[in-house]
Enzyme design. Structure first.
Site, PDB file in Angstrom:
ATOM      1  N   GLY A   1      55.499 -31.896  24.340  1.00 51.59           N
ATOM      2  CA  GLY A   1      54.096 -32.265  24.543  1.00 51.59           C
ATOM      3  C   GLY A   1      53.654 -33.497  23.783  1.00 51.59           C
ATOM      4  O   GLY A   1      54.170 -33.818  22.718  1.00 51.59           O
TER       5      GLY A   1
ATOM      6  N   LYS B   1      45.879 -26.576  18.349  1.00 59.13           N
ATOM      7  CA  LYS B   1      45.635 -27.170  19.670  1.00 59.13           C
ATOM      8  C   LYS B   1      44.479 -28.169  19.638  1.00 59.13           C
ATOM      9  O   LYS B   1      44.373 -29.029  20.501  1.00 59.13           O
ATOM     10  CB  LYS B   1      45.300 -26.075  20.701  1.00 59.13           C
ATOM     11  CG  LYS B   1      46.356 -24.982  20.850  1.00 59.13           C
ATOM     12  CD  LYS B   1      47.606 -25.497  21.529  1.00 59.13           C
ATOM     13  CE  LYS B   1      48.637 -24.406  21.745  1.00 59.13           C
ATOM     14  NZ  LYS B   1      49.952 -24.944  22.117  1.00 59.13           N
TER      15      LYS B   1
END
Length: 507
Positions: A115, A395
């Site tokens: 990611g 996150k």
């Protein structure tokens, strides 16, 4: 003409079935032809890798065409049997394995590193964002494993599953760990083509990654780990080195450290009863209602994700009373079992259809899978209900504020809740859109506040925070549009709502 004549003599249902089958065959033929055209534009080394990737994509596309509606029948869903989800305390009570070093030497740590940091306003791999004392996610991971290897005189390797988005930048940074006591291996997950939502054909015109093709490709979710790990040759190499289990987790989950009690439990099983797959789950809170949960389905432990749930049952799925646990994505998997199932083509994961709109307005879909969905394919699979401390994902900048604060202490790369905090729950932090990007977030806090006694923090609007601020209980700070709030250095806010305009100006 003949085809139509033949169809008229059949019942409408068989006509439809045959029509759908022909349509599917045509779509697959067109897709295969387009993939061949793309491959013809690749160079030698790239062509070999892409050919393997495309074989995987063809299988996924074939299954995608066959799926109709939700992939589960709700009445067949049952709560897992008591013994299929063990409480962590029961595992821990058995103590550490007799020969910790022997167990560790059979372990591999794998971090999912595909990611980017774009959702937090950062360029490049997310694993290279600084999260604590100038240490990145990757730094902390290397420190944890090096500490294990030095403490027990072992050789636990670190494996990074990169994507084409993160591979180049990650490999550059790995040079700085050359003298650390950790062997680091990397492999790349597959590169799959995004397909047009209408035609179901690839949007890329050739194998190039730049220019108009930049949006034509995607890494297909972490369920791709099994095929790409196997195809890379690294799986065979690690098995040949005597490795038996792999501990898989997201690189941004700072709670996912090697747990010796779980490792000892895996290694102590008799050979015929070896547990091939352990999923760490933890108790749901209202913040986790969308997280995947474990169920019993057709006699097997299975991961149920919200995307698989029929619309009429979504509220039931989100219920904290019926589905009490969720998947942390910390997984312990047998390496020989991955090899066996991969060679038998027996790893079957539900397809996640992810719809996207590209910058030019084109609607595309990308077909993905999730690593935990393969639990149903492995023998003697087990869930372990672990403490919440093993699930500490970063996150957002709200999560980042928590892990940078004095709520946590850092030791050998591992974060643990400070003993000075009187209760073990994590405060609920919600920072507004002015804090979304890491650089902006850092400029708004001169130093990270004392949060040892904080329960809840909401900040919205143009807000800055001076040095040595303490936050306790519930604190809500809201600057309305056009207003600005500067919290003065040394302030103590305890159960306070701050709103309106508060400017501190130098003179």
């Amino acid at each position: 003409m003949y085809f139509a004549e033949g169809l008229r003599k059949r019942s409408p249902s068989s006509w439809m079935a045959e029509f759908e089958e022909v349509m599917q065959q045509q779509l697959e033929t067109s897709l295969h032809s387009e993939l061949e055209n793309l491959l013809s534009t690749a160079n030698g080394a790239e062509a070999e890798v892409s050919k393997k990737d495309f074989e995987g994509f063809k299988k996924l596309f074939h299954r995608f065409l066959q799926v109709k509606g939700p992939s589960v029948e709700w009445p067949k869903i049952h709560r897992p049997p008591e013994d299929s989800i063990q409480p962590y305390d029961k595992i821990k009570a058995r103590g550490l394995p007799d020969k910790v070093a022997d167990c560790l030497n059979k372990l591999v740590v794998l971090k999912l590193n595909g990611g980017l940091g774009t959702s937090m306003g950062c360029k490049g791999p997310k694993s290279l964002i600084s999260v604590r004392n100038e240490n990145t996610f990757l730094d902390l991971t290397v420190q944890q494993i090096e500490h294990l290897n030095k403490t027990y005189n072992t050789e636990v390797p670190l494996v990074l599953m990169n994507s084409f988005n993160t591979d180049e930048d990650t490999k550059k940074i790995l040079q700085k760990y050359t003298h650390h006591r950790v062997k680091i291996h990397t492999f790349n997950q597959s590169r799959y083509p995004r397909i047009n939502k209408e035609s179901l054909l690839p949007v890329a015109k050739d194998m190039a990654m730049a220019g108009e093709n930049a949006d034509g490709w995607y890494p297909p979710g972490h369920g791709d780990i099994y095929a790409s790990f196997y195809n890379s040759g690294l799986l065979d190499k690690l098995i040949a080195d005597g490795k038996e289990y792999i501990f898989v987790s997201n690189i941004d989950n700072l709670g996912a450290t090697v747990d010796l009690a779980i490792l000892g439990h895996l290694m102590s099983q008799p050979n015929g009863k070896r547990c091939e797959f352990v999923m760490e789950v933890t108790d749901k809170t209202r913040a986790d209602v969308k997280g995947g949960t474990l169920i019993q389905y057709d006699g097997k432990l299975r991961l149920l994700e919200i995307a698989q749930v029929p619309k009429a049952h979504v509220d039931e799925f989100k219920s904290v009373t019926k589905f009490k646990i969720f998947n942390t994505n910390n997984l312990w998997i047998s390496l020989p079992a991955i090899k066996r199932l991969q060679e038998q083509n027996a790893i079957n994961m539900e397809i996640i259809v992810n719809a996207k709109t590209l910058d030019g307005g084109l609607n595309v879909i990308q077909l993905e899978t999730a690593v935990g969905a393969a639990i149903k394919c492995f023998d003697n699979a087990l869930g372990i209900n672990v403490p919440r401390s093993r699930f500490l994902p970063v996150k957002t900048t709200s999560d980042l504020l928590l892990v940078m604060s004095n709520l946590y202490s850092l030791d050998a790369g591992s974060l643990t809740m400070s003993q000075k905090r009187e209760f073990p729950t994590t405060p609920h932090v919600k920072l507004g859109s002015s804090f979304t990007k890491v650089q902006e977030f850092l400029t708004r806090f001169e130093s990270i506040p004392d949060m040892l006694e904080l329960d809840h923090l909401t900040v919205s609007g143009d807000v800055t925070c001076g040095k040595h601020v303490s936050l306790k209980g519930t604190v809500i700070i809201i600057a309305n549009h056009g207003d600005r709030i500067d919290i003065p250095a040394g302030s103590l806010l305890e159960n306070k709502i701050v709103s309106g305009n508060l400017r501190i100006l130098d003179h």
